[in-house]
Structures are given as structure tokens and as C-alpha cells.
Enzyme design. Structure first.
Site, PDB file in Angstrom:
ATOM      1  N   SER A  66      97.347 -89.963 -33.922  1.00  0.00           N
ATOM      2  CA  SER A  66      96.788 -89.227 -35.024  1.00  0.00           C
ATOM      3  C   SER A  66      97.551 -89.802 -36.424  1.00  0.00           C
ATOM      4  CB  SER A  66      97.110 -87.578 -35.100  1.00  0.00           C
ATOM      5  OG  SER A  66      96.266 -86.980 -34.136  1.00  0.00           O
ATOM      6  N   LYS A  69      95.043 -91.173 -39.000  1.00  0.00           N
ATOM      7  CA  LYS A  69      94.076 -90.412 -39.791  1.00  0.00           C
ATOM      8  C   LYS A  69      94.475 -90.410 -41.230  1.00  0.00           C
ATOM      9  CE  LYS A  69      93.444 -87.030 -35.955  1.00  0.00           C
ATOM     10  NZ  LYS A  69      94.066 -85.756 -35.411  1.00  0.00           N
ATOM     11  N   TYR A 195      86.555 -93.329 -33.176  1.00  0.00           N
ATOM     12  CA  TYR A 195      87.644 -92.577 -33.293  1.00  0.00           C
ATOM     13  C   TYR A 195      88.773 -92.776 -32.307  1.00  0.00           C
ATOM     14  CZ  TYR A 195      90.611 -88.160 -32.897  1.00  0.00           C
ATOM     15  OH  TYR A 195      91.479 -87.111 -32.952  1.00  0.00           O
TER      16      TYR A 195
HETATM   17  O1  DON Z   1      91.947 -86.789 -30.239  1.00  0.00           O
HETATM   18  C1  DON Z   1      93.172 -86.872 -29.969  1.00  0.00           C
HETATM   19  O2  DON Z   1      93.481 -85.875 -29.214  1.00  0.00           O
HETATM   20  C2  DON Z   1      94.122 -87.951 -30.234  1.00  0.00           C
HETATM   21  N1  DON Z   1      93.353 -89.363 -30.198  1.00  0.00           N
HETATM   22  C3  DON Z   1      94.996 -87.683 -31.363  1.00  0.00           C
HETATM   23  C4  DON Z   1      95.829 -86.430 -31.319  1.00  0.00           C
HETATM   24  C5  DON Z   1      96.711 -86.365 -32.058  1.00  0.00           C
HETATM   25  O3  DON Z   1      97.665 -87.545 -32.166  1.00  0.00           O
HETATM   26  C6  DON Z   1      97.594 -85.178 -32.621  1.00  0.00           C
HETATM   27  N2  DON Z   1      98.816 -85.528 -33.179  1.00  0.00           N
HETATM   28  N3  DON Z   1      99.797 -84.742 -33.054  1.00  0.00           N
END
Ligand code: DON
Length: 307
Positions: A66, A69, A195
Site C-alpha cells: 500500500s 498508493k 492495482y
Molecule cells: O490490496 C491489498 O490488500 C494489498 N495489495 C495492499 C494492502 C495494504 O498494503 C494495506 N496496508 N497496510
């Protein structure tokens, strides 16, 4: 404490965090990340005067997840400016990163609370994807990160991306719900493929701290955003960067930060430092256990706070 003490500080911090033995639990919903050895820790600080200090496993690549992002939000704002806010909000969610429940509520109607929860980042990715092929959107995202870090040796781990696609039922649910509310311009599978791949970018803490320098708004490294946008991005990192743990992070650490389920956190001391920390075990909010503790300790010792 002064910048000249930073190397000693980080070396001590690395030893201190390892001695606690409190490693947290790795993300288990992406099998490729679940098998990682949690007893790893790394920290790098890039300072506004161009110095870089590291301790621990700072040459080990990890899945930034994430944290990307931040970069995709910067790119999407560059493409469509404030129009992005018609599709995604700017309020903390107070819920887990992959929560579905808020999206359906009357006030939200498929407009995610903020660009850092998964639903919001899927919309941001969809905006970057519009009018071109996933491979071109991904090339722009990777190039943005490489430019920010001034390092071309930054890549996507396709095995991690494939592992997440295979087990990404939550994200598929979010994307299809967004589509049902007419808040996706591209087919959900295409947006999600893009994504998942940008989340699977790997970096070391050295590379990530370098990539975060533009968010300091100091005269170091490439200038990628205006001062106004940098301030706004930092505001979103502070209020939304750790999901339902954002208030606690702001209270304990006192600077903007963005976490990823790979165990990384990028934190910014405006005008002074870009800090990347990594330890793959997570706390109950899904943010790095040792990383959060280390940042709280370092910020207090260095007297770093935006307040
Ligand atoms: O979409 C997801 O679940 C992962 N690619 C990214 C989520 C994430 O890193 C949340 N962070 N703490």
C-alpha cells in the site's frame, strides 16, 4: 538529538527493536507474503541535506504494497487534478484497509472515503489506467518511483502480484461494487490487475527513503509535485495513512506516514527527513509492529513532530 548522531541512533534502534522479540504476524491473505521470516528489521533515513543513514537489513527488498498508493495518488492528481475528488473522498475511514461496509452506505454510494483504503486506491489506479493499456500505466508508475528514488533498479515482483490476484476476493468484491456504482471507467479485472501489480513493487528501505524525499519539500532530489500538493499528500498520510490505526500513529509518532502489509512504512518529517522502516510482522491494525514502535522511538529521540 542532532543529525550527526543519526547513525549511532539507528544502530542502537536496530539492536533495541531486535531485542524486544515482539515481531507481530505477517499478512496471511497473500500466500506469497505469509511465508516470510518475521525476524527482520531495517531502517533508513534520508535527510534534507542529502545524507543517508541506515541500520539493519536495509539492502533487503520487500513488497511495498500500500505504500505505492502515495505514488499513484501523486500521478492521478497530476493527470486529472482536483477532479479526482469527485470519485474519492478525503476523510479517514476508521475501518480496516479492505473494509467493504462503508462503500454501500447512503452517504458514500460507491465513493470511497479516501485514496489510501483499498477501494480508494482502486479508483485512483483506474484513473491512471484510463485511455491506455495496463502495461503503459504500470510503466508510468514504476518510472515515477524510479525517478523519485533516482534508482532504476526498482521492479515489480510478478509472483507476488499473481499470488494476490489468485486470492484477491475482497478486492474483486470492492472493484465490482465500485463498477456497480459507475465509479470504475475500466473493466474491474483490468483495473485490479494494474492495482495488484503496482502493490507488488519491491524496494529496500534505502530505495524507499530515497523515493520519499520529494514529500519533504526540501531542496533535495527531484521535484515531482508542487508545495501545495505535497502538503495535501502529507495531510492525507497523517489522517488516513494507517487506516483505523491512523489516530494512534499520529498520537504516538506525530508525523505523516503510510504503511503497507509487506511491513514497510514511509514517514516524512516535512523539510527534514524521509524515513523508511521495514519489519514484516504486523500489529492488529495491519501495520508493521516493529516499524511503528521504531518510528515512535526515533521521532521522540530526534524531537521530530509536526505538532
Ligand atoms: O490490496 C491489498 O490488500 C494489498 N495489495 C495492499 C494492502 C495494504 O498494503 C494495506 N496496508 N497496510
Amino acid at each position: 538529538m542532532a543529525i550527526s548522531d543519526l547513525q549511532e541512533r539507528l544502530t542502537d534502534l536496530d539492536a533495541f527493536q531486535r531485542a524486544t522479540g515482539d515481531w507481530g504476524i505477517p499478512a496471511n491473505y497473500i500466500p506469497e507474503l505469509a511465508s516470510i521470516d518475521t525476524e527482520q528489521f531495517a531502517i533508513t533515513v534520508a535527510t534534507a541535506d542529502g545524507q543517508i543513514f541506515s541500520a539493519g537489513d536495509a539492502d533487503t527488498r520487500f513488497s511495498v504494497q500500500s505504500i505505492t498508493k502515495i505514488f499513484t495518488l501523486a500521478i492521478a492528481l497530476g493527470r486529472v487534478g482536483d477532479q479526482l475528488w469527485n470519485r474519492v473522498g478525503r476523510e479517514p475511514s476508521g475501518r480496516a484497509f479492505n473494509s467493504i461496509v462503508q462503500l454501500e452506505q447512503e452517504r458514500e454510494q460507491g465513493r470511497p472515503r479516501n485514496p489510501f483504503i483499498n477501494a480508494g486506491a482502486i479508483v485512483t489506479t483506474d484513473e491512471i489506467l484510463s485511455g491506455r493499456a495496463p502495461r503503459d500505466a504500470l510503466a508510468e508508475i514504476v518510472q515515477f518511483v524510479r525517478t523519485a528514488a533516482e534508482d532504476d533498479d526498482i521492479h515489480i515482483n510478478n509472483i507476488v502480484a499473481a499470488s494476490e490476484i489468485e486470492h484477491g476476493h475482497r478486492n474483486f468484491a470492492l472493484a465490482h461494487f465500485l463498477a456497480s456504482c459507475n465509479n470504475l471507467k475500466n473493466p474491474p479485472e483490468m483495473t485490479l490487475g494494474t492495482y495488484f501489480h503496482h502493490c507488488a513493487i519491491e524496494m529496500t528501505t534505502q530505495q524507499l527513503a530515497m523515493a520519499g524525499r520529494f514529500l519533504m519539500d526540501a531542496n533535495c532530489g527531484p521535484r515531482l509535485l508542487s508545495t501545495a500538493r505535497i502538503r495535501r499528500l502529507n495531510a492525507l498520510m497523517l489522517t488516513c495513512g494507517h487506516y483505523d490505526g491512523s489516530g494512534d500513529f499520529a498520537y504516538r509518532v506525530g508525523i505523516p506516514g503510510k504503511s503497507g502489509v509487506g511491513g514497510g512504512i514511509l514517514a516524512i518529517v516535512p523539510g527534514q527527513a524521509s524515513i523508511a522502516v521495514w519489519s514484516p510482522g504486523l500489529n492488529r491494525y495491519g501495520n508493521s509492529q516493529q516499524g511503528t514502535e521504531a518510528l515512535a522511538r526515533l521521532a521522540s529521540q530526534m524531537n521530530w513532530s509536526i505538532f
